[in-house]
Scaffold this active site. Structure first.
Site, PDB file in Angstrom:
ATOM      1  N   GLN A  18      10.215  -1.172  -7.083  1.00 39.56           N
ATOM      2  CA  GLN A  18      11.367  -1.973  -6.672  1.00 39.56           C
ATOM      3  C   GLN A  18      11.218  -3.404  -7.207  1.00 39.56           C
ATOM      4  OE1 GLN A  18      10.945  -1.401  -2.415  1.00 39.56           O
ATOM      5  NE2 GLN A  18       8.756  -1.825  -2.567  1.00 39.56           N
TER       6      GLN A  18
ATOM      7  N   ASP B  19       4.129  -5.419   4.680  1.00 34.56           N
ATOM      8  CA  ASP B  19       3.948  -6.839   5.028  1.00 34.56           C
ATOM      9  C   ASP B  19       2.956  -7.021   6.166  1.00 34.56           C
ATOM     10  OD1 ASP B  19       5.402  -6.516   7.565  1.00 34.56           O
ATOM     11  OD2 ASP B  19       7.210  -6.473   6.336  1.00 34.56           O
TER      12      ASP B  19
ATOM     13  N   ASP C  27       2.228   7.472  -0.992  1.00 36.34           N
ATOM     14  CA  ASP C  27       3.586   7.905  -0.631  1.00 36.34           C
ATOM     15  C   ASP C  27       3.591   8.376   0.818  1.00 36.34           C
ATOM     16  OD1 ASP C  27       5.932   9.337  -0.222  1.00 36.34           O
ATOM     17  OD2 ASP C  27       5.998  10.088  -2.277  1.00 36.34           O
ATOM     18  N   GLY C  28       4.339   7.694   1.656  1.00 38.69           N
ATOM     19  CA  GLY C  28       4.379   8.025   3.075  1.00 38.69           C
ATOM     20  C   GLY C  28       4.896   9.432   3.332  1.00 38.69           C
TER      21      GLY C  28
ATOM     22  N   ASP D 242       8.509   2.142   9.129  1.00 39.75           N
ATOM     23  CA  ASP D 242       8.969   0.775   8.825  1.00 39.75           C
ATOM     24  C   ASP D 242       9.353   0.757   7.346  1.00 39.75           C
ATOM     25  OD1 ASP D 242       9.366  -1.892   8.399  1.00 39.75           O
ATOM     26  OD2 ASP D 242       7.285  -2.493   8.805  1.00 39.75           O
ATOM     27  N   SER D 243      10.490   1.357   7.062  1.00 36.12           N
ATOM     28  CA  SER D 243      10.906   1.560   5.676  1.00 36.12           C
ATOM     29  C   SER D 243      11.937   0.534   5.253  1.00 36.12           C
ATOM     30  CB  SER D 243      11.517   2.952   5.535  1.00 36.12           C
ATOM     31  OG  SER D 243      12.749   3.003   6.236  1.00 36.12           O
ATOM     32  N   THR D 244      12.221   0.531   3.953  1.00 32.50           N
ATOM     33  CA  THR D 244      13.392  -0.180   3.455  1.00 32.50           C
ATOM     34  C   THR D 244      14.622   0.672   3.766  1.00 32.50           C
ATOM     35  OG1 THR D 244      13.065   0.864   1.318  1.00 32.50           O
ATOM     36  CG2 THR D 244      12.105  -1.319   1.620  1.00 32.50           C
ATOM     37  N   GLU D 245      15.769   0.198   3.323  1.00 36.15           N
ATOM     38  CA  GLU D 245      17.004   0.970   3.500  1.00 36.15           C
ATOM     39  C   GLU D 245      16.921   2.269   2.707  1.00 36.15           C
ATOM     40  OE1 GLU D 245      19.108  -0.531   5.854  1.00 36.15           O
ATOM     41  OE2 GLU D 245      17.088  -1.308   5.744  1.00 36.15           O
TER      42      GLU D 245
ATOM     43  N   PRO E 156      12.902   3.726  -3.072  1.00 36.38           N
ATOM     44  CA  PRO E 156      11.741   4.525  -2.683  1.00 36.38           C
ATOM     45  C   PRO E 156      11.825   5.129  -1.288  1.00 36.38           C
ATOM     46  CG  PRO E 156      11.201   2.165  -2.747  1.00 36.38           C
ATOM     47  CD  PRO E 156      12.563   2.327  -3.346  1.00 36.38           C
TER      48      PRO E 156
END
Lengths: 275, 275
Positions: free
Chosen positions: A31, A86, A137-138, A155-158, A162
């Site tokens: 990303q 983070d 990779d989760g 706790d992912s991105t949108e 990915p």
């Protein structure tokens, strides 16, 4: 001349923040990563042009992801965080003395690297002895786990880039398998103003997999609409049935034990997405 | 080329919305009034460059201003709305059959005029037979009232321009006098992320005047930070002690009787402003 960062949260609406300077910008393997120093929010982590966290408001998201499921489970020893490079969720997880081990599985090592450099008060606890950090990779990690975890936090991105797989029914089934027989998981599930269909779909998918499914909200000013949802799937423990004795004092700026339950009282138009 | 309206909610942060066209712009005797047609939010009323209401999210503010005090009071017959020229609070007030009369005192007749024209589903109920509309100074109206109202709602702009007086201790004392002996009032009191000092000051002032003082919140995406506070001052009835029988079914998109109480469970950093 001043510079402003604008996130288009929809095609027709967004937020805009004055920036002092760009601290880092990089196209990682997964990303676009930008670390900005802003006037209003302190340092801000941006992935694929979407605000992930800021120094000023990060506590809301991280506290609400971690403490609601951790106080719901009576004895959370082994915790997994999927994403969350983070380190903010891990920091909150470690406030629970029952937790013996917290594993972070983040697909993008660069998120960890630059969070440690520019968000040290968020990422600092990734070095704790109870923490294991895996750059992996989760989705695959979940697929390979069985009866391992008391609590899993996504706790992912949108659901673009990915994180697409992390919003699929197969993923929730994998989480159910990866959890112990009384396990519980939570996932961030976006906002009801612009992503109502997503919330409805996730709720439906989780409900087909877990006996107890619940949605709660928190106010995150730098996220679209300011109203964020979290969806819980639980095999045994109901977050609304936590006994008073279970709560212990915790250092927090958003979470309270009263809010733990109140956060599940949904606005009517959000509740409708779960019916 | 597209045009965007940007509201700087602080010096360094704001929201931005794509607009189809300007429907009306005018410098009234009191403020700059703009009515915009936006892509995301429908028609949007902007006063002095601050979003007041939009067709898409107006229901949150109007429902939460009206229903919390009206269900708290056991028999609200006579209701006053100070400000609120768009008519949204009045529309919600009229959903309560106990209300015999609702008086709107708005200082700027132009707000009423252009809300009726461009926000008809919000302002339409201003024509109801139970409603009296006065174009007058709300501060003066309060000063001239005594023992008149069961419920007073202060639906003001921010404490700049014409609304400065509506955030003063003298105004709250006037409200106490204007209310009956078991009266209750609510005021919108801005957001805790950028206006913490205001919330603390209002809470302190109201607490010195009313035996019961409480703060609740709602999510309003087009308002700064998305988290809005409302402060209640009550002579007798506690919004947290409403009996189950008091609630009756009401057509709403945000308010629920569960949320009525849950909205008072404040995030820790907001609760701290009241201690």
């Amino acid at each position: 001349m001043s510079t402003w960062f604008t996130e288009k949260q929809t095609e027709n609406f967004g937020i805009t923040a004055k920036i002092k300077r760009s601290l880092h910008t990089e196209k990682t393997d997964f990303q676009q990563l930008d670390m900005l120093e802003t006037e209003e929010w302190g340092n801000m982590l941006v992935l694929d042009d979407m605000v992930m966290t800021t120094q000023k408001d990060e506590f809301v998201y991280h506290e609400m992801v971690a403490h609601v499921p951790l106080f719901t489970h009576p004895n959370p020893k082994n915790v997994l965080v999927v994403g969350g490079g983070d380190g903010g969720v891990i920091r909150e997880v470690l406030k629970h003395p029952e937790v013996e081990k917290a594993t972070l599985v983040e697909i993008d090592g660069k998120v960890i690297e630059y969070s440690k450099e520019y968000l040290p008060e968020i990422a600092g606890k990734l070095e704790d002895s109870r923490v294991e950090v895996k750059v992996a990779d989760g989705f695959m990690h979940i697929a390979e786990s069985e009866d391992d975890y008391d609590v899993i936090m996504v706790d992912s991105t949108e659901p673009v880039g990915p994180a697409v797989n992390l919003f699929s029914k197969g993923f929730y089934e994998g989480i159910a398998k990866a959890l112990k027989s009384d396990g519980i998981f939570v996932a961030q599930t976006d906002n009801p103003w612009f992503k109502a269909d997503l919330i409805r779909q996730v709720y439906s998918d989780v409900k087909e997999t877990f006996p107890i499914t619940r949605v709660y909200t928190a106010n995150i000013p730098t996220y679209p609409s300011g109203l964020w949802t979290f969806t819980i799937g639980s095999k045994q423990y109901d977050p609304l049935e936590v006994s008073e004795e279970r709560f212990h004092a915790i250092e927090a700026k958003y979470y309270t034990k009263e809010l733990h339950k109140a956060a599940f009282a949904l606005p009517k138009f959000v509740r409708d997405l779960t019916e």
